[in-house]
Design a protein around this motif. Structure first.
Motif: not given
Ligand code: SF4
Length: 100
Positions: A7, A11-12, A26-31
């Motif tokens: 991780r 770079d999401g 994907l997490d809340d930040w797009g990662y």
């Protein structure tokens, strides 16, 4: 097939979650987050391999299937007892071709 996700490299871009949504979210930040323990059944191998190959930052890696007690894989250069037999010289030109 066994994979891991680094991780710190991600770079999401979200490509992995698009190709293999059962294994990447994907997490809340797009990662990306790896779903499960990284063991991929043979049926899902193609989708995960595509995610691995399309990841622009190579954050997805495949573990080797080799175990410490496995014999070393054969080495092509050592398997040939006499590589000099295959040298391209004038005397065996008919074997290796004349392509001018
Ligand atoms: S494809 Fe790679 S960079 Fe994109 S979200 Fe997945 S792991 Fe991250």
């Amino acid at each position: 097939m066994r994979i891991k996700l680094d991780r710190t490299l991600c770079d999401g871009f979200g490509v992995c979650a698009k190709h293999a949504p059962r294994y990447f979210s994907l997490d809340d930040w797009g990662y990306a987050v790896l779903v499960g323990d990284g063991d991929i059944p043979e049926a899902d191998r193609d989708a995960v391999l595509r995610a691995l190959m399309d990841c622009p930052v190579h954050a997805i890696m495949e573990y080797s299937e080799r175990r410490p007690d496995d014999p070393p894989p054969p080495r092509g250069d050592l398997a040939d007892p006499d590589p000099a037999e295959h040298l391209k010289v004038d005397s065996n030109e008919a074997e290796w071709g004349f392509t001018r």
